[in-house]
Design a protein around this motif. Structure first.
Motif, PDB file in Angstrom:
ATOM      1  N   LEU A 150       8.399 -10.493  26.674  1.00  0.00           N
ATOM      2  CA  LEU A 150       7.621 -10.384  25.248  1.00  0.00           C
ATOM      3  C   LEU A 150       6.989  -9.117  25.267  1.00  0.00           C
ATOM      4  CD1 LEU A 150       5.857 -11.655  22.879  1.00  0.00           C
ATOM      5  CD2 LEU A 150       4.290 -12.537  24.669  1.00  0.00           C
ATOM      6  N   PHE A 151       7.307  -8.376  24.084  1.00  0.00           N
ATOM      7  CA  PHE A 151       6.677  -7.156  23.923  1.00  0.00           C
ATOM      8  C   PHE A 151       5.479  -7.396  23.216  1.00  0.00           C
ATOM      9  CE2 PHE A 151      11.087  -5.929  24.499  1.00  0.00           C
ATOM     10  CZ  PHE A 151      10.957  -4.702  25.225  1.00  0.00           C
ATOM     11  N   LEU A 152       4.448  -6.708  23.658  1.00  0.00           N
ATOM     12  CA  LEU A 152       3.252  -6.542  22.894  1.00  0.00           C
ATOM     13  C   LEU A 152       3.107  -5.195  22.019  1.00  0.00           C
ATOM     14  CD1 LEU A 152       2.409  -9.118  24.843  1.00  0.00           C
ATOM     15  CD2 LEU A 152       0.195  -8.961  23.509  1.00  0.00           C
ATOM     16  N   VAL A 153       2.823  -4.875  21.066  1.00  0.00           N
ATOM     17  CA  VAL A 153       3.078  -3.421  20.504  1.00  0.00           C
ATOM     18  C   VAL A 153       1.843  -3.398  19.604  1.00  0.00           C
ATOM     19  CG1 VAL A 153       4.293  -2.117  19.099  1.00  0.00           C
ATOM     20  CG2 VAL A 153       5.562  -3.649  20.270  1.00  0.00           C
ATOM     21  N   SER A 154       1.100  -2.281  19.798  1.00  0.00           N
ATOM     22  CA  SER A 154      -0.041  -1.863  18.853  1.00  0.00           C
ATOM     23  C   SER A 154       0.432  -1.539  17.521  1.00  0.00           C
ATOM     24  CB  SER A 154      -0.877  -0.599  19.627  1.00  0.00           C
ATOM     25  OG  SER A 154      -0.104   0.471  19.488  1.00  0.00           O
ATOM     26  N   ALA A 155      -0.329  -1.906  16.696  1.00  0.00           N
ATOM     27  CA  ALA A 155      -0.052  -1.735  15.133  1.00  0.00           C
ATOM     28  C   ALA A 155      -0.344  -0.235  14.667  1.00  0.00           C
ATOM     29  CB  ALA A 155      -0.995  -2.763  14.287  1.00  0.00           C
ATOM     30  N   GLY A 156      -1.014   0.444  15.664  1.00  0.00           N
ATOM     31  CA  GLY A 156      -1.251   1.937  15.043  1.00  0.00           C
ATOM     32  C   GLY A 156      -2.555   2.049  14.574  1.00  0.00           C
ATOM     33  N   ASN A 157      -3.169   3.237  14.952  1.00  0.00           N
ATOM     34  CA  ASN A 157      -4.535   3.644  14.323  1.00  0.00           C
ATOM     35  C   ASN A 157      -4.489   4.342  13.050  1.00  0.00           C
ATOM     36  OD1 ASN A 157      -5.948   2.341  16.679  1.00  0.00           O
ATOM     37  ND2 ASN A 157      -5.948   4.216  17.919  1.00  0.00           N
ATOM     38  N   ILE A 158      -5.366   4.075  12.364  1.00  0.00           N
ATOM     39  CA  ILE A 158      -5.398   4.941  10.950  1.00  0.00           C
ATOM     40  C   ILE A 158      -6.822   5.436  11.147  1.00  0.00           C
ATOM     41  CG2 ILE A 158      -5.171   4.753   8.404  1.00  0.00           C
ATOM     42  CD1 ILE A 158      -2.766   3.916   9.857  1.00  0.00           C
ATOM     43  N   THR A 159      -6.793   6.950  10.987  1.00  0.00           N
ATOM     44  CA  THR A 159      -7.983   7.628  11.487  1.00  0.00           C
ATOM     45  C   THR A 159      -8.383   8.343  10.008  1.00  0.00           C
ATOM     46  OG1 THR A 159      -6.568   9.589  12.502  1.00  0.00           O
ATOM     47  CG2 THR A 159      -7.735   7.804  14.110  1.00  0.00           C
ATOM     48  N   ASP A 160      -7.778   8.050   9.133  1.00  0.00           N
ATOM     49  CA  ASP A 160      -8.184   8.744   7.815  1.00  0.00           C
ATOM     50  C   ASP A 160      -9.489   8.401   7.367  1.00  0.00           C
ATOM     51  OD1 ASP A 160      -5.590   9.344   7.887  1.00  0.00           O
ATOM     52  OD2 ASP A 160      -4.992   8.171   6.257  1.00  0.00           O
ATOM     53  N   ASP A 161     -10.049   9.172   6.698  1.00  0.00           N
ATOM     54  CA  ASP A 161     -11.513   8.922   6.092  1.00  0.00           C
ATOM     55  C   ASP A 161     -11.723   7.726   5.486  1.00  0.00           C
ATOM     56  OD1 ASP A 161     -12.150  11.416   7.394  1.00  0.00           O
ATOM     57  OD2 ASP A 161     -12.394  12.431   5.401  1.00  0.00           O
ATOM     58  N   ILE A 162     -12.776   7.004   5.475  1.00  0.00           N
ATOM     59  CA  ILE A 162     -13.065   5.704   4.579  1.00  0.00           C
ATOM     60  C   ILE A 162     -13.790   6.149   3.435  1.00  0.00           C
ATOM     61  CG2 ILE A 162     -14.187   3.531   4.419  1.00  0.00           C
ATOM     62  CD1 ILE A 162     -11.964   3.420   6.389  1.00  0.00           C
ATOM     63  N   ARG A 163     -13.053   6.156   2.162  1.00  0.00           N
ATOM     64  CA  ARG A 163     -13.932   6.502   0.958  1.00  0.00           C
ATOM     65  C   ARG A 163     -14.265   5.543   0.261  1.00  0.00           C
ATOM     66  NH1 ARG A 163     -10.750  10.528  -3.665  1.00  0.00           N
ATOM     67  NH2 ARG A 163     -12.337  10.162  -5.139  1.00  0.00           N
ATOM     68  N   ILE A 164     -15.472   5.359  -0.261  1.00  0.00           N
ATOM     69  CA  ILE A 164     -15.981   4.212  -0.798  1.00  0.00           C
ATOM     70  C   ILE A 164     -16.424   4.704  -2.155  1.00  0.00           C
ATOM     71  CG2 ILE A 164     -16.785   3.048   1.136  1.00  0.00           C
ATOM     72  CD1 ILE A 164     -19.744   3.949   0.390  1.00  0.00           C
ATOM     73  N   THR A 183     -16.468  -1.104   2.254  1.00  0.00           N
ATOM     74  CA  THR A 183     -15.491  -0.648   3.324  1.00  0.00           C
ATOM     75  C   THR A 183     -14.265  -1.406   3.361  1.00  0.00           C
ATOM     76  OG1 THR A 183     -17.303   0.277   4.654  1.00  0.00           O
ATOM     77  CG2 THR A 183     -15.274  -0.430   5.736  1.00  0.00           C
ATOM     78  N   LEU A 184     -14.342  -2.749   3.279  1.00  0.00           N
ATOM     79  CA  LEU A 184     -13.265  -3.798   3.282  1.00  0.00           C
ATOM     80  C   LEU A 184     -12.528  -3.397   2.114  1.00  0.00           C
ATOM     81  CD1 LEU A 184     -14.755  -7.024   4.597  1.00  0.00           C
ATOM     82  CD2 LEU A 184     -13.735  -5.468   5.774  1.00  0.00           C
ATOM     83  N   ARG A 185     -13.094  -3.215   0.838  1.00  0.00           N
ATOM     84  CA  ARG A 185     -12.319  -2.862  -0.367  1.00  0.00           C
ATOM     85  C   ARG A 185     -11.103  -1.590  -0.129  1.00  0.00           C
ATOM     86  NH1 ARG A 185     -16.436  -5.999  -2.876  1.00  0.00           N
ATOM     87  NH2 ARG A 185     -17.872  -3.881  -2.745  1.00  0.00           N
ATOM     88  N   ALA A 186     -12.217  -0.742   0.489  1.00  0.00           N
ATOM     89  CA  ALA A 186     -11.405   0.869   0.668  1.00  0.00           C
ATOM     90  C   ALA A 186     -10.258   0.456   1.517  1.00  0.00           C
ATOM     91  CB  ALA A 186     -12.360   1.529   1.108  1.00  0.00           C
ATOM     92  N   MET A 187     -10.410  -0.350   2.466  1.00  0.00           N
ATOM     93  CA  MET A 187      -9.344  -0.737   3.251  1.00  0.00           C
ATOM     94  C   MET A 187      -8.140  -1.245   2.562  1.00  0.00           C
ATOM     95  SD  MET A 187     -11.501  -1.778   6.631  1.00  0.00           S
ATOM     96  CE  MET A 187      -9.933  -2.378   7.531  1.00  0.00           C
ATOM     97  N   ARG A 188      -8.550  -2.150   1.767  1.00  0.00           N
ATOM     98  CA  ARG A 188      -7.318  -2.816   1.118  1.00  0.00           C
ATOM     99  C   ARG A 188      -6.770  -1.979   0.220  1.00  0.00           C
ATOM    100  NH1 ARG A 188     -10.063  -6.481  -3.436  1.00  0.00           N
ATOM    101  NH2 ARG A 188     -10.250  -4.449  -4.145  1.00  0.00           N
ATOM    102  N   ASP A 189      -7.414  -1.034  -0.639  1.00  0.00           N
ATOM    103  CA  ASP A 189      -6.915  -0.393  -1.712  1.00  0.00           C
ATOM    104  C   ASP A 189      -5.829   0.875  -1.203  1.00  0.00           C
ATOM    105  OD1 ASP A 189      -8.146  -2.076  -3.421  1.00  0.00           O
ATOM    106  OD2 ASP A 189      -9.887  -0.573  -3.929  1.00  0.00           O
TER     107      ASP A 189
END
Length: 359
Positions: A150-164, A183-189
């Protein structure tokens, strides 16, 4: 060992790791490290073995097999990054590493044939998922089937700015609930920029994302901003796009530490932009870390990210394995076939997950 860690070279003699690691370094990556540079592997080994040190976790009893696949590298700002060697294809390096674990390499026999769980806490930021599986993701799918691991793999970090959508000169006037929603809408969009990083799109692995949570004490209020108000929600560092054929990715989320952000600066009429704070101070998960001076073997710091979440997922998988071994001694335990143990652990990880109050 039941767990293998393919990562950077850990500080083997750290007080939290001494006697708990089996380091197998056939490529002599150790020769490329200088004192104080064994960072990522040290932190991941600490989380797998002990969990978040701010809590009261129990330590794993089995040793962890470590195969160093990173080397230190200086970036343009003279900061240390641990990366895979540029003189070898990553897909070849991973293939060779796993084959050495299960089959052997050349005249050498299997290095750790008892391994069932392999931790890969990295993602290729230059290869986000785009419709087709990457060569490394295809390799992991095949290795999972061939060796029953079983491999457990990280999804990856998104370090871009959060723009609201709120102007920079008005964001402090909105409520914590409104800021969280923005913040949640900015992540979704921003799904296009928040895709899983190779090899997280693999089908046979369990991809792990990060939850905005840790066991650290609440920090003294300062200029840093908690966009989610400390609630146990998907971390602002997380990916949000789906995987192959719109499959759910990541399959599970584990605590990845609370990521704080700098307050917006610049033109007050522009939409507020929040930049991630890069620090070794709390909040975050408390982990082992190389010392700053000679013989400093007990240093700890605070870190965050999907790498941490993946290490905690691997720790949970290892604890699940031990429980399955106990169940083998119970009536009907003979049905727990060792060849299928990785699939059973995968099922328990995914079906045991719940959104809880975050839903």
């Amino acid at each position: 060992p039941v767990v293998a860690l393919l990562d950077g070279l850990p500080l083997e003699n750290h007080v939290l790791l001494a006697g708990r690691l089996i380091i197998d370094d056939p490529d002599d990556h150790q020769a490329r490290y200088q004192p104080g540079q064994q960072r990522h592997g040290t932190a991941m080994a600490s989380l797998i073995l002990h969990g978040d040190l701010s809590g009261q976790p129990t330590s794993l009893q089995r040793p962890v097999y470590v195969r160093p696949i990173f080397i230190p590298s200086l970036d343009f700002n003279n900061r240390i990054n641990e990366v895979t060697p540029d003189d070898e294809l990553l897909v070849d390096l991973v293939h060779r590493s796993v084959r050495r674990i299960k089959e052997g390499d050349g005249d050498d026999g299997p290095a750790a044939p008892s391994v069932k769980i392999i931790n890969l806490s990295f993602g290729n930021r230059f290869q986000p998922f785009d419709r087709d599986l990457s060569p490394l993701a295809r390799l992991l799918d095949w290795l999972s089937w061939k060796y029953g691991v079983l491999f457990l793999v990280s999804a990856g970090n998104i370090t871009d700015d959060i723009r609201i959508s709120v102007p920079a000169n008005q964001w402090q006037a909105i409520s914590p609930e409104q800021l969280r929603g923005e913040t949640l809408r900015a992540m979704r969009d921003s799904q296009v920029e928040r895709r899983p990083l190779s090899p997280a799109e693999a089908v046979n692995v369990v991809t792990v994302g990060a939850v905005h949570a840790d066991d650290a004490a609440i920090p003294v209020p300062d200029q840093r901003v908690d966009l989610l108000g400390g609630l146990r929600l998907p971390s602002p560092l997380s990916t949000v796009a789906s995987g192959y054929n719109r499959a759910v990715k990541p399959e599970v989320l584990f605590p990845g530490g609370r990521q704080l952000y700098h307050a917006p600066v610049g033109n007050g009429a522009d939409p507020a932009r929040f930049a991630a704070v890069q620090t070794l101070k709390p909040p975050g998960q408390k982990v082992a870390w190389p010392g700053q001076g000679p013989m400093e073997l007990g240093r700890t710091v605070f870190s965050r990210g999907t790498s941490n979440a993946t290490a905690l997922g691997t720790r949970c998988a290892a604890q699940t394995y031990e429980h399955l071994q106990e169940l083998k001694a119970a009536p009907g335990g003979e049905q727990l076939d060792e060849e299928s143990i990785a699939v059973i652990i995968k099922a328990l990880l995914v079906h045991g997950a719940s959104w809880g109050n975050a839903a």
